[in-house]
Design a protein around this motif. Structure first.
Motif, PDB file in Angstrom:
ATOM      1  N   ILE A  11       0.838  -1.194   0.000  1.00 47.24           N
ATOM      2  CA  ILE A  11       0.000   0.000   0.000  1.00 47.24           C
ATOM      3  C   ILE A  11       0.874   1.246   0.000  1.00 47.24           C
ATOM      4  CG2 ILE A  11      -1.797   1.265   1.245  1.00 47.24           C
ATOM      5  CD1 ILE A  11      -2.548  -1.581   2.453  1.00 47.24           C
ATOM      6  N   ASN A  12       1.947   1.218   0.781  1.00 42.97           N
ATOM      7  CA  ASN A  12       2.840   2.370   0.863  1.00 42.97           C
ATOM      8  C   ASN A  12       3.462   2.686  -0.492  1.00 42.97           C
ATOM      9  OD1 ASN A  12       4.037   4.486   2.272  1.00 42.97           O
ATOM     10  ND2 ASN A  12       5.872   3.297   2.662  1.00 42.97           N
ATOM     11  N   ARG A  13       3.798   1.659  -1.271  1.00 45.74           N
ATOM     12  CA  ARG A  13       4.347   1.903  -2.621  1.00 45.74           C
ATOM     13  C   ARG A  13       3.340   2.659  -3.475  1.00 45.74           C
ATOM     14  NH1 ARG A  13       6.797  -3.144  -1.916  1.00 45.74           N
ATOM     15  NH2 ARG A  13       5.097  -4.259  -2.918  1.00 45.74           N
ATOM     16  N   GLU A  14       2.076   2.279  -3.366  1.00 46.23           N
ATOM     17  CA  GLU A  14       1.037   2.961  -4.151  1.00 46.23           C
ATOM     18  C   GLU A  14       0.851   4.400  -3.665  1.00 46.23           C
ATOM     19  OE1 GLU A  14      -3.532   2.208  -5.659  1.00 46.23           O
ATOM     20  OE2 GLU A  14      -2.435   0.555  -4.726  1.00 46.23           O
ATOM     21  N   ILE A  15       0.913   4.606  -2.351  1.00 49.68           N
ATOM     22  CA  ILE A  15       0.822   5.959  -1.794  1.00 49.68           C
ATOM     23  C   ILE A  15       1.957   6.817  -2.346  1.00 49.68           C
ATOM     24  CG2 ILE A  15       1.080   7.340   0.307  1.00 49.68           C
ATOM     25  CD1 ILE A  15      -0.409   5.049   1.787  1.00 49.68           C
ATOM     26  N   ARG A  16       3.170   6.284  -2.305  1.00 46.40           N
ATOM     27  CA  ARG A  16       4.335   7.044  -2.778  1.00 46.40           C
ATOM     28  C   ARG A  16       4.238   7.376  -4.260  1.00 46.40           C
ATOM     29  NH1 ARG A  16       8.844   7.190   0.693  1.00 46.40           N
ATOM     30  NH2 ARG A  16       8.459   6.041   2.601  1.00 46.40           N
ATOM     31  N   ALA A  17       3.620   6.510  -5.036  1.00 50.03           N
ATOM     32  CA  ALA A  17       3.450   6.780  -6.463  1.00 50.03           C
ATOM     33  C   ALA A  17       2.521   7.969  -6.698  1.00 50.03           C
ATOM     34  CB  ALA A  17       2.905   5.535  -7.172  1.00 50.03           C
ATOM     35  N   LEU A  18       1.592   8.193  -5.782  1.00 49.48           N
ATOM     36  CA  LEU A  18       0.682   9.335  -5.902  1.00 49.48           C
ATOM     37  C   LEU A  18       1.313  10.629  -5.408  1.00 49.48           C
ATOM     38  CD1 LEU A  18      -2.684   7.838  -4.608  1.00 49.48           C
ATOM     39  CD2 LEU A  18      -2.103   8.434  -6.964  1.00 49.48           C
ATOM     40  N   TRP A  19       2.459  10.530  -4.727  1.00 54.90           N
ATOM     41  CA  TRP A  19       3.053  11.676  -4.059  1.00 54.90           C
ATOM     42  C   TRP A  19       4.350  12.066  -4.767  1.00 54.90           C
ATOM     43  CZ3 TRP A  19       1.089  13.476   0.794  1.00 54.90           C
ATOM     44  CH2 TRP A  19       1.775  14.570   1.302  1.00 54.90           C
ATOM     45  N   PRO A  20       4.230  12.783  -5.899  1.00 59.74           N
ATOM     46  CA  PRO A  20       5.449  13.251  -6.557  1.00 59.74           C
ATOM     47  C   PRO A  20       6.082  14.347  -5.715  1.00 59.74           C
ATOM     48  CG  PRO A  20       3.540  14.220  -7.601  1.00 59.74           C
ATOM     49  CD  PRO A  20       3.029  13.252  -6.556  1.00 59.74           C
ATOM     50  N   PRO A  21       7.281  14.806  -6.075  1.00 60.07           N
ATOM     51  CA  PRO A  21       7.880  15.908  -5.299  1.00 60.07           C
ATOM     52  C   PRO A  21       6.874  17.057  -5.155  1.00 60.07           C
ATOM     53  CG  PRO A  21       9.417  15.091  -6.921  1.00 60.07           C
ATOM     54  CD  PRO A  21       8.102  14.393  -7.177  1.00 60.07           C
ATOM     55  N   GLY A  22       6.679  17.480  -3.949  1.00 64.54           N
ATOM     56  CA  GLY A  22       5.683  18.520  -3.692  1.00 64.54           C
ATOM     57  C   GLY A  22       4.541  17.955  -2.886  1.00 64.54           C
ATOM     58  N   ALA A  23       3.342  18.087  -3.399  1.00 67.05           N
ATOM     59  CA  ALA A  23       2.151  17.647  -2.677  1.00 67.05           C
ATOM     60  C   ALA A  23       1.278  16.782  -3.577  1.00 67.05           C
ATOM     61  CB  ALA A  23       1.352  18.858  -2.199  1.00 67.05           C
ATOM     62  N   VAL A  24       0.332  16.094  -2.969  1.00 69.24           N
ATOM     63  CA  VAL A  24      -0.603  15.260  -3.724  1.00 69.24           C
ATOM     64  C   VAL A  24      -1.468  16.167  -4.592  1.00 69.24           C
ATOM     65  CG1 VAL A  24      -2.550  13.672  -3.527  1.00 69.24           C
ATOM     66  CG2 VAL A  24      -0.649  13.498  -1.932  1.00 69.24           C
ATOM     67  N   GLU A  25      -1.565  15.800  -5.845  1.00 72.41           N
ATOM     68  CA  GLU A  25      -2.405  16.566  -6.770  1.00 72.41           C
ATOM     69  C   GLU A  25      -3.867  16.458  -6.329  1.00 72.41           C
ATOM     70  OE1 GLU A  25      -1.430  18.373  -9.488  1.00 72.41           O
ATOM     71  OE2 GLU A  25       0.618  18.003  -8.820  1.00 72.41           O
ATOM     72  N   PRO A  26      -4.637  17.523  -6.507  1.00 76.45           N
ATOM     73  CA  PRO A  26      -6.056  17.479  -6.120  1.00 76.45           C
ATOM     74  C   PRO A  26      -6.820  16.322  -6.768  1.00 76.45           C
ATOM     75  CG  PRO A  26      -5.399  19.720  -6.607  1.00 76.45           C
ATOM     76  CD  PRO A  26      -4.239  18.832  -6.979  1.00 76.45           C
ATOM     77  N   THR A  27      -6.462  15.955  -7.989  1.00 75.99           N
ATOM     78  CA  THR A  27      -7.158  14.862  -8.672  1.00 75.99           C
ATOM     79  C   THR A  27      -6.856  13.508  -8.044  1.00 75.99           C
ATOM     80  OG1 THR A  27      -5.337  14.723 -10.260  1.00 75.99           O
ATOM     81  CG2 THR A  27      -7.240  16.055 -10.897  1.00 75.99           C
ATOM     82  N   CYS A  28      -5.779  13.411  -7.280  1.00 78.08           N
ATOM     83  CA  CYS A  28      -5.380  12.145  -6.647  1.00 78.08           C
ATOM     84  C   CYS A  28      -5.727  12.101  -5.163  1.00 78.08           C
ATOM     85  CB  CYS A  28      -3.876  11.942  -6.794  1.00 78.08           C
ATOM     86  SG  CYS A  28      -3.318  11.812  -8.488  1.00 78.08           S
ATOM     87  N   ARG A  29      -6.267  13.176  -4.640  1.00 75.54           N
ATOM     88  CA  ARG A  29      -6.468  13.273  -3.190  1.00 75.54           C
ATOM     89  C   ARG A  29      -7.393  12.190  -2.634  1.00 75.54           C
ATOM     90  NH1 ARG A  29      -5.889  18.894  -1.392  1.00 75.54           N
ATOM     91  NH2 ARG A  29      -3.847  18.214  -1.984  1.00 75.54           N
ATOM     92  N   LYS A  30      -8.491  11.875  -3.330  1.00 77.94           N
ATOM     93  CA  LYS A  30      -9.414  10.842  -2.819  1.00 77.94           C
ATOM     94  C   LYS A  30      -8.739   9.472  -2.800  1.00 77.94           C
ATOM     95  CE  LYS A  30     -13.787  12.992  -3.700  1.00 77.94           C
ATOM     96  NZ  LYS A  30     -15.181  12.793  -3.947  1.00 77.94           N
ATOM     97  N   ALA A  31      -8.001   9.171  -3.836  1.00 77.39           N
ATOM     98  CA  ALA A  31      -7.286   7.890  -3.865  1.00 77.39           C
ATOM     99  C   ALA A  31      -6.256   7.856  -2.753  1.00 77.39           C
ATOM    100  CB  ALA A  31      -6.611   7.689  -5.225  1.00 77.39           C
TER     101      ALA A  31
END
Length: 54
Positions: A11-31
């Motif tokens: 699960i952590n690998r998938e979380i990290r894939a959504l978290w590029p340098p910076g912050a989580v994009e608004p389109t990815c926030r629910k996921a």
């Protein structure tokens, strides 16, 4: 495996894939939020298993 389907590491690998340098994009926030809840449940299940094995 934690009994909830996936390990916290998976699960952590998938979380990290959504978290590029910076912050989580608004389109990815629910996921991202869904994954955090899943990760927390997997961590609890893993800790419970470790306590039972001790």
């Amino acid at each position: 495996m934690t009994g909830v389907g996936r390990t916290p590491e998976q699960i952590n690998r998938e979380i990290r894939a959504l978290w590029p340098p910076g912050a989580v994009e608004p389109t990815c926030r629910k996921a991202y939020q869904r994954l955090l809840v899943e990760w927390a449940a997997a961590m609890r299940a893993e800790q419970e298993q470790q306590q039972l094995a001790a």
